[in-house]
Design an enzyme around this catalytic site. Structure first.
Site, PDB file in Angstrom:
ATOM      1  N   ASN A  56     -16.531 -10.013  22.417  1.00  0.00           N
ATOM      2  CA  ASN A  56     -16.036  -8.961  22.867  1.00  0.00           C
ATOM      3  C   ASN A  56     -15.241  -8.293  21.865  1.00  0.00           C
ATOM      4  OD1 ASN A  56     -13.604 -10.338  23.444  1.00  0.00           O
ATOM      5  ND2 ASN A  56     -13.123  -9.686  25.052  1.00  0.00           N
ATOM      6  N   ARG A  59     -28.810 -23.075  35.546  1.00  0.00           N
ATOM      7  CA  ARG A  59     -29.973 -21.459  35.723  1.00  0.00           C
ATOM      8  C   ARG A  59     -30.915 -22.490  34.371  1.00  0.00           C
ATOM      9  NH1 ARG A  59     -32.165 -17.472  32.705  1.00  0.00           N
ATOM     10  NH2 ARG A  59     -30.469 -16.985  32.325  1.00  0.00           N
ATOM     11  N   LYS A  84      -8.815 -14.736  33.624  1.00  0.00           N
ATOM     12  CA  LYS A  84     -10.329 -14.426  33.654  1.00  0.00           C
ATOM     13  C   LYS A  84     -11.070 -14.976  33.120  1.00  0.00           C
ATOM     14  CE  LYS A  84      -9.286  -9.840  36.538  1.00  0.00           C
ATOM     15  NZ  LYS A  84      -9.157  -8.380  36.427  1.00  0.00           N
ATOM     16  N   THR A  97      -9.847 -10.651  19.499  1.00  0.00           N
ATOM     17  CA  THR A  97      -9.259 -11.164  18.287  1.00  0.00           C
ATOM     18  C   THR A  97     -10.002 -11.462  17.368  1.00  0.00           C
ATOM     19  OG1 THR A  97      -9.907 -13.227  19.825  1.00  0.00           O
ATOM     20  CG2 THR A  97      -7.309 -12.252  20.037  1.00  0.00           C
ATOM     21  N   GLY A  98     -11.137 -11.140  17.933  1.00  0.00           N
ATOM     22  CA  GLY A  98     -12.136 -11.601  16.554  1.00  0.00           C
ATOM     23  C   GLY A  98     -12.507 -10.834  15.525  1.00  0.00           C
ATOM     24  N   ALA A 157     -14.309 -25.461  24.979  1.00  0.00           N
ATOM     25  CA  ALA A 157     -12.501 -25.824  23.867  1.00  0.00           C
ATOM     26  C   ALA A 157     -11.249 -25.980  25.057  1.00  0.00           C
ATOM     27  CB  ALA A 157     -12.954 -24.235  22.545  1.00  0.00           C
ATOM     28  N   TYR A 216      -2.774 -19.527  30.546  1.00  0.00           N
ATOM     29  CA  TYR A 216      -3.312 -20.123  29.531  1.00  0.00           C
ATOM     30  C   TYR A 216      -3.947 -20.840  29.577  1.00  0.00           C
ATOM     31  CZ  TYR A 216      -5.531 -20.911  24.861  1.00  0.00           C
ATOM     32  OH  TYR A 216      -6.070 -21.839  23.527  1.00  0.00           O
ATOM     33  N   LEU A 260     -16.618 -20.997  23.445  1.00  0.00           N
ATOM     34  CA  LEU A 260     -14.858 -21.433  23.086  1.00  0.00           C
ATOM     35  C   LEU A 260     -14.371 -19.473  23.159  1.00  0.00           C
ATOM     36  CD1 LEU A 260     -16.243 -23.186  21.230  1.00  0.00           C
ATOM     37  CD2 LEU A 260     -15.974 -22.203  19.149  1.00  0.00           C
TER      38      LEU A 260
HETATM   39  P1  NAD Z   1      -9.691 -16.550  18.160  1.00  0.00           P
HETATM   40  O1  NAD Z   1      -8.836 -16.365  19.211  1.00  0.00           O
HETATM   41  O2  NAD Z   1      -9.817 -16.652  16.933  1.00  0.00           O
HETATM   42  O3  NAD Z   1     -11.404 -16.789  18.952  1.00  0.00           O
HETATM   43  C1  NAD Z   1     -11.311 -16.627  19.874  1.00  0.00           C
HETATM   44  C2  NAD Z   1     -12.605 -15.139  20.174  1.00  0.00           C
HETATM   45  O4  NAD Z   1     -13.074 -14.691  21.477  1.00  0.00           O
HETATM   46  C3  NAD Z   1     -12.615 -14.030  19.906  1.00  0.00           C
HETATM   47  O5  NAD Z   1     -13.454 -13.936  18.763  1.00  0.00           O
HETATM   48  C4  NAD Z   1     -12.194 -13.658  20.861  1.00  0.00           C
HETATM   49  O6  NAD Z   1     -12.361 -12.025  20.300  1.00  0.00           O
HETATM   50  C5  NAD Z   1     -13.189 -14.024  21.694  1.00  0.00           C
HETATM   51  N1  NAD Z   1     -12.927 -13.774  22.645  1.00  0.00           N
HETATM   52  C6  NAD Z   1     -12.007 -13.454  23.740  1.00  0.00           C
HETATM   53  N2  NAD Z   1     -11.528 -13.266  25.271  1.00  0.00           N
HETATM   54  C7  NAD Z   1     -13.117 -12.713  25.365  1.00  0.00           C
HETATM   55  C8  NAD Z   1     -14.204 -12.285  27.015  1.00  0.00           C
HETATM   56  N3  NAD Z   1     -13.230 -12.403  27.412  1.00  0.00           N
HETATM   57  N4  NAD Z   1     -15.127 -12.605  26.019  1.00  0.00           N
HETATM   58  C9  NAD Z   1     -15.926 -12.603  24.700  1.00  0.00           C
HETATM   59  N5  NAD Z   1     -15.159 -12.859  23.920  1.00  0.00           N
HETATM   60  C10 NAD Z   1     -13.606 -12.714  23.937  1.00  0.00           C
HETATM   61  O7  NAD Z   1      -9.606 -18.487  18.581  1.00  0.00           O
HETATM   62  P2  NAD Z   1      -9.799 -19.801  18.366  1.00  0.00           P
HETATM   63  O8  NAD Z   1      -8.658 -20.674  17.457  1.00  0.00           O
HETATM   64  O9  NAD Z   1     -11.142 -19.590  17.373  1.00  0.00           O
HETATM   65  O10 NAD Z   1     -10.366 -19.654  19.496  1.00  0.00           O
HETATM   66  C11 NAD Z   1     -10.803 -20.548  19.940  1.00  0.00           C
HETATM   67  C12 NAD Z   1     -10.906 -21.204  21.659  1.00  0.00           C
HETATM   68  O11 NAD Z   1     -10.539 -22.548  20.483  1.00  0.00           O
HETATM   69  C13 NAD Z   1     -10.365 -20.468  22.156  1.00  0.00           C
HETATM   70  O12 NAD Z   1     -11.241 -20.679  23.666  1.00  0.00           O
HETATM   71  C14 NAD Z   1      -8.973 -21.593  22.296  1.00  0.00           C
HETATM   72  O13 NAD Z   1      -8.521 -21.491  23.253  1.00  0.00           O
HETATM   73  C15 NAD Z   1      -9.708 -22.664  21.340  1.00  0.00           C
HETATM   74  N6  NAD Z   1      -8.427 -23.854  20.920  1.00  0.00           N
HETATM   75  C16 NAD Z   1      -8.373 -23.009  19.535  1.00  0.00           C
HETATM   76  C17 NAD Z   1      -7.057 -23.746  19.023  1.00  0.00           C
HETATM   77  C18 NAD Z   1      -6.415 -23.608  17.861  1.00  0.00           C
HETATM   78  O14 NAD Z   1      -6.021 -24.114  17.100  1.00  0.00           O
HETATM   79  N7  NAD Z   1      -7.239 -23.195  16.759  1.00  0.00           N
HETATM   80  C19 NAD Z   1      -6.485 -25.037  19.892  1.00  0.00           C
HETATM   81  C20 NAD Z   1      -6.728 -25.517  21.537  1.00  0.00           C
HETATM   82  C21 NAD Z   1      -7.661 -24.452  21.536  1.00  0.00           C
HETATM   83  N1  UDP Z   2     -24.438 -16.020  35.965  1.00  0.00           N
HETATM   84  C1  UDP Z   2     -24.709 -15.943  33.836  1.00  0.00           C
HETATM   85  N2  UDP Z   2     -25.926 -16.206  33.596  1.00  0.00           N
HETATM   86  C2  UDP Z   2     -27.198 -16.445  34.557  1.00  0.00           C
HETATM   87  C3  UDP Z   2     -26.734 -17.146  35.778  1.00  0.00           C
HETATM   88  C4  UDP Z   2     -26.149 -17.449  36.201  1.00  0.00           C
HETATM   89  O1  UDP Z   2     -24.063 -14.665  33.911  1.00  0.00           O
HETATM   90  O2  UDP Z   2     -27.393 -16.928  34.013  1.00  0.00           O
HETATM   91  C5  UDP Z   2     -23.470 -16.309  36.809  1.00  0.00           C
HETATM   92  C6  UDP Z   2     -23.693 -15.444  37.829  1.00  0.00           C
HETATM   93  O3  UDP Z   2     -23.191 -13.819  37.621  1.00  0.00           O
HETATM   94  C7  UDP Z   2     -22.248 -15.808  39.307  1.00  0.00           C
HETATM   95  C8  UDP Z   2     -22.144 -17.571  38.192  1.00  0.00           C
HETATM   96  O4  UDP Z   2     -22.852 -17.353  37.304  1.00  0.00           O
HETATM   97  O5  UDP Z   2     -21.666 -15.374  39.371  1.00  0.00           O
HETATM   98  C9  UDP Z   2     -21.826 -19.108  38.991  1.00  0.00           C
HETATM   99  O6  UDP Z   2     -23.511 -19.063  39.309  1.00  0.00           O
HETATM  100  P1  UDP Z   2     -23.850 -20.290  39.883  1.00  0.00           P
HETATM  101  O7  UDP Z   2     -25.556 -20.241  40.220  1.00  0.00           O
HETATM  102  O8  UDP Z   2     -22.800 -21.813  39.650  1.00  0.00           O
HETATM  103  O9  UDP Z   2     -23.248 -19.388  41.525  1.00  0.00           O
HETATM  104  P2  UDP Z   2     -23.580 -18.492  42.261  1.00  0.00           P
HETATM  105  O10 UDP Z   2     -24.453 -17.832  41.855  1.00  0.00           O
HETATM  106  O11 UDP Z   2     -24.283 -19.069  43.384  1.00  0.00           O
HETATM  107  O12 UDP Z   2     -22.367 -17.782  42.759  1.00  0.00           O
END
Ligand code: NAD
Ligand code: UDP
Ligand code: UDP
Length: 318
Positions: free
Chosen positions: A40, A112, A97, A43-44, A120, A151, A79
Site C-alpha cells: 500500500n 483457499r 489491523k 512506508t515502501g 515476518a 506492533y 512482510l
Molecule cells: P518497511 O516499512 O520498509 O516495509 C514494510 C512494507 O509494508 C512497506 O512497503 C509498506 O508500505 C508495506 N505495508 C505496510 N502496511 C501495509 C498494508 N496494510 N498493506 C500492504 N502493504 C503494507 O519495513 P521492513 O524493515 O522491510 O520490514 C518488513 C517486515 O519485516 C515487517 O513485517 C516487519 O515487522 C518485519 N521485521 C523487520 C525487522 C527489521 O529490522 N527490518 C525486524 C523485525 C521484523
Molecule cells: N480471504 C482472502 N483471500 C482468499 C480467501 C480468503 O483475502 O483467497 C480472506 C477472507 O476475506 C476471509 C479471511 O481471508 O475474511 C479468512 O478466510 P477463512 O477462509 O479462514 O475464514 P472465513 O472466510 O470463514 O471467515
C-alpha cells in the site's frame, strides 16, 4: 536464472516495496520465480522496486492487506507492516489491523489455494526481555497497553493465528522472528537507529542517542536475512518455527554511533535525547535453532554491512 514452467513458482510478497520486501522480490526473481508484490506504499517506495519493473516475471499491486485479496499463488511471504517505531506508532490502530486483519486475510488466501505461508514476525514479541540471549521458547515480557503494543501485540496475535491455522486447517506455516536488520533501501526518514545515525553522520548533524546509549541491539545485514527467509520457506514441511533470525553480535547503541562516526569520517557530535517508553534495554538472538534446522548463520560483519549501507545513503542524501 530462468526456470521451466514446471519449476517456476508463483510467489506473493506482501510489503514487497519495503526495505526487506524489495530485497526478497529481487532474490526470488533472480532465482527464476514469478513474483507478485503487494504493497500500500505506506512506508515502501516505488524507488525500491524500480529496477525490477522491466522483469516480465514481476507484477506490482497497490493493495492494503487489511482487505481481502484473491490471487493464485503457491507461496506467500507476509512482510506487510511498518517496522520502525516512528512509523508503526504514527497510526497504531492501522498497525494492529495490518498485523491481525492482514494475517487473517493472508492465511485465508493460503488456505483457499493451499499455499505455504511465511510470516515476518519479530524479536519485539519478546518485549523488554528478562532472558538473555533470547531463545524461541521464551514467552516474552510485553506491555500490552504501551506505545509499542500495537506492533508487539499485533505481531504476537499474528503468530497465534498462524499456529491456529496450522493446527486447525493443517496449513504449512513458517514463522521467523526477525531481529534488527539493516542495509540499503531503508528509508532515510524511517527513524530506525542505523539509518538515522548514518544519515546524521553524512550530513554532519548531531547523532541522536536515546537514553544513555547503554541499551544493546544485534544488527543483521539484509542479504544474510533474505537467505534465511528462502531457506526456511524451502525447508521440509514441519519446520514451522518460530525461528530466530538475526546476528548475535551484540553492541550498545553508543558503540554503534562510534563505529558509524569512524566509518563515515564524520565530525558529528553525540546528542542525548530521552529514552522512549518501553524501549527494550537488551536484545540478542540465540540462533541455535536456525543453525540446526536451516544450516544458516549470518556471514556479513558489521563493518562490511555498514560499508555497503553508508555507500547507499551517501548516494541518496548527499
Ligand atoms: P518497511 O516499512 O520498509 O516495509 C514494510 C512494507 O509494508 C512497506 O512497503 C509498506 O508500505 C508495506 N505495508 C505496510 N502496511 C501495509 C498494508 N496494510 N498493506 C500492504 N502493504 C503494507 O519495513 P521492513 O524493515 O522491510 O520490514 C518488513 C517486515 O519485516 C515487517 O513485517 C516487519 O515487522 C518485519 N521485521 C523487520 C525487522 C527489521 O529490522 N527490518 C525486524 C523485525 C521484523
Ligand atoms: N480471504 C482472502 N483471500 C482468499 C480467501 C480468503 O483475502 O483467497 C480472506 C477472507 O476475506 C476471509 C479471511 O481471508 O475474511 C479468512 O478466510 P477463512 O477462509 O479462514 O475464514 P472465513 O472466510 O470463514 O471467515
Ligand atoms: N535509537 C537511538 N537514536 C535514534 C534511533 C534509535 O538511540 O536516532 C535507539 C532506540 O531508542 C533503541 C535502538 O536505538 O534503543 C534501536 O532503535 P530502532 O528504532 O532502530 O529499533 P527497535 O529495536 O527499538 O525497534
Amino acid at each position: 536464472m530462468s526456470l521451466s514452467i514446471f519449476d517456476r513458482k508463483r510467489i506473493l510478497v506482501t510489503g514487497g516495496a519495503g526495505f526487506l520486501g524489495s530485497h526478497l522480490c529481487e532474490r526470488l526473481l533472480n532465482d527464476g520465480h514469478d513474483v507478485i508484490c503487494v504493497d500500500n506504499f505506506f512506508t515502501g517506495t516505488k524507488d525500491n522496486i524500480l529496477h525490477l519493473m522491466d522483469n516480465p516475471n514481476f507484477e506490482v499491486m497497490r493493495h492494503d492487506i487489511t482487505f481481502p485479496l484473491y490471487v493464485e499463488v503457491e507461496e506467500i511471504y507476509n512482510l506487510a507492516c511498518p517496522a520502525s517505531p516512528f512509523h508503526y506508532q504514527h497510526d497504531p490502530v492501522q498497525t494492529t489491523k495490518t498485523s491481525v486483519h492482514g494475517a487473517i486475510n493472508m492465511l485465508g488466501l493460503a488456505k483457499r489455494v493451499g499455499a505455504k505461508i511465511f510470516q515476518a514476525s519479530t524479536s519485539e514479541v519478546y518485549g523488554d526481555p528478562e532472558v538473555h540471549p533470547q531463545t524461541e521458547n521464551y514467552t516474552g515480557s510485553v506491555n500490552p497497553i504501551g506505545p509499542r503494543a500495537c506492533y508487539d501485540e499485533g505481531k504476537r496475535c499474528a503468530e497465534t493465528l498462524f499456529f491456529d491455522y496450522n493446527r486447525q486447517y493443517n496449513l504449512d506455516i513458517r514463522v521467523a522472528r526477525i531481529f534488527n536488520t539493516y542495509g540499503p533501501r531503508m528509508h532515510p526518514n524511517d527513524g530506525r537507529v542505523v539509518s538515522n545515525f548514518i544519515v546524521q553522520a553524512l550530513k554532519g548533524e548531531p547523532i541522536t542517542i536515546y537514553g544513555d546509549g547503554s541499551q544493546t541491539r544485534s544488527f543483521c545485514y539484509c542479504d544474510d536475512l533474505i537467505e534465511a527467509f528462502v531457506r526456511m520457506m524451502d525447508a521440509p514441511s514441519g519446520i514451522t518455527g518460530p525461528i530466530n533470525m538475526g546476528n548475535p553480535a551484540e553492541l550498545t547503541i553508543r558503540g554503534l554511533a562510534e563505529v558509524v562516526i569512524e566509518m563515515t569520517g564524520s565530525k558529528s557530535a553525540l546528542e542525548i535525547h530521552p529514552l522512549p517508553m518501553d524501549d527494550p534495554m537488551q536484545r540478542c538472538p540465540d540462533i541455535t535453532k536456525a543453525k540446526t534446522e536451516l544450516a544458516w548463520e549470518p556471514s556479513t560483519s558489521l563493518e562490511d554491512g555498514l560499508r555497503k549501507t553508508i555507500a547507499y545513503f551517501a548516494e541518496i542524501v548527499c
